[in-house]
Design an enzyme around this catalytic site. Structure first.
Site, PDB file in Angstrom:
ATOM      1  N   ALA A  36       0.573  -0.783   0.223  1.00 41.44           N
ATOM      2  CA  ALA A  36       0.496  -0.176  -0.139  1.00 41.44           C
ATOM      3  C   ALA A  36       0.845   1.378   0.041  1.00 41.44           C
ATOM      4  CB  ALA A  36      -1.141   0.130   1.399  1.00 41.44           C
ATOM      5  N   THR A  38       4.138   1.056  -0.837  1.00 43.07           N
ATOM      6  CA  THR A  38       4.354   1.663  -2.817  1.00 43.07           C
ATOM      7  C   THR A  38       3.296   1.647  -3.317  1.00 43.07           C
ATOM      8  OG1 THR A  38       5.593  -0.322  -2.299  1.00 43.07           O
ATOM      9  CG2 THR A  38       5.726   0.363  -4.860  1.00 43.07           C
ATOM     10  N   ASP A  75       8.725   1.754   2.833  1.00 43.21           N
ATOM     11  CA  ASP A  75       7.987  -0.120   2.553  1.00 43.21           C
ATOM     12  C   ASP A  75       8.841  -0.579   2.819  1.00 43.21           C
ATOM     13  OD1 ASP A  75       9.990  -0.047   0.012  1.00 43.21           O
ATOM     14  OD2 ASP A  75       8.152  -0.443  -1.354  1.00 43.21           O
ATOM     15  N   GLY A  76       9.838  -0.752   2.639  1.00 49.15           N
ATOM     16  CA  GLY A  76      10.795  -1.244   2.852  1.00 49.15           C
ATOM     17  C   GLY A  76      10.828  -1.862   4.251  1.00 49.15           C
ATOM     18  N   ARG A  80       9.931  -4.866   7.126  1.00 48.70           N
ATOM     19  CA  ARG A  80      10.972  -5.332   7.824  1.00 48.70           C
ATOM     20  C   ARG A  80      10.147  -5.123   9.216  1.00 48.70           C
ATOM     21  NH1 ARG A  80      14.712  -2.590   5.181  1.00 48.70           N
ATOM     22  NH2 ARG A  80      14.363  -0.592   5.765  1.00 48.70           N
ATOM     23  N   THR A  87       7.167  -9.955  -0.353  1.00 51.77           N
ATOM     24  CA  THR A  87       7.498 -10.964  -0.557  1.00 51.77           C
ATOM     25  C   THR A  87       8.147 -10.520  -2.087  1.00 51.77           C
ATOM     26  OG1 THR A  87       5.302 -10.524  -1.494  1.00 51.77           O
ATOM     27  CG2 THR A  87       5.073 -11.819   0.897  1.00 51.77           C
ATOM     28  N   ASP A  98       7.933   1.716  -9.801  1.00 50.28           N
ATOM     29  CA  ASP A  98       9.173   2.793  -9.843  1.00 50.28           C
ATOM     30  C   ASP A  98       9.018   3.242 -11.381  1.00 50.28           C
ATOM     31  OD1 ASP A  98       9.717   2.341  -7.685  1.00 50.28           O
ATOM     32  OD2 ASP A  98      11.819   1.001  -7.948  1.00 50.28           O
TER      33      ASP A  98
END
Length: 207
Positions: A36, A38, A75-76, A80, A87, A98
């Site tokens: 979401a 992203t 988003d990363g 984490r 995934t 991107d």
């Protein structure tokens, strides 16, 4: 989650991760996942690029886009911290969106140059868009064939920094900076494509 692991991104990621961690924690607590994040970042980038740039609002457009580009790191952080979505699908979605964001940024600049009746720079910006897409495609295709392709002068973060800084400073009245940035990006992108093609050819020739 970011697809392009350039030297610049590797240097900036630790510092930005520390800054974004509180926001990431808040999003996780509200059940918002990395996919979401992203999607929101991409949507914001597309809207800002296609609204602000054609209107000639280069500074405000670049500032707004920069904020949404940071979602590529956020988003990363969310993934984490347990937001789910970290995934293969998440990586695929991130990389695909991107490309959409990049296309919107340069499309906005192309429209801006057309509005300014600067057809030469519109053509240069179009070349930057196409060459940037080709840079990413060459890497993705090579990795799909089981090869490595982590080489090149200008990966996505470098292209974004040059493009956004040049547009933003131009919006503040710095003369010649936007054309200079576009020509620099065009040359760097073309060189990167050649570097990657040569790198892949050498690997195949060694097999």
């Amino acid at each position: 989650m970011a697809y392009d692991q350039s030297a610049m991104l590797k240097l900036l990621r630790p510092a930005m991760t520390r800054i974004l961690t509180p926001l990431g924690r808040a999003l996780v607590q509200r059940g918002i996942g990395p996919n979401a994040v992203t999607a929101i970042g991409t949507l914001g980038t597309v809207i800002c690029a296609l609204v602000f740039y054609p209107m000639g609002q280069l500074w405000w457009g670049s500032l707004a886009i920069t904020i949404f580009v940071l979602f590529d790191l956020l988003d990363g952080v969310v993934a984490r911290m347990g937001g789910g979505g970290g995934t293969t699908w998440g990586a695929f979605l991130d990389s695909t969106l991107d490309r959409l964001a990049d296309a919107a940024i340069f499309s906005g600049l192309i429209i801006y140059f057309f509005v300014q009746r600067d057809l030469l720079m519109a053509a240069v910006a179009l070349f930057c868009l196409v060459a940037g897409a080709l840079v990413s495609y060459v890497k993705a295709r090579a990795e799909g064939l089981g090869l490595t392709c982590d080489v090149g002068l200008a990966e996505r973060p470098e292209r974004l920094v040059v493009g956004l800084v040049a547009a933003g400073l131009s919006g503040l009245g710095v003369p010649y900076i936007l054309p200079l940035g576009m020509w620099l990006l065009a040359a760097a992108s073309a060189i990167t494509v050649v570097q990657r093609v040569v790198h892949v050819h050498r690997q195949i020739g060694a097999r």
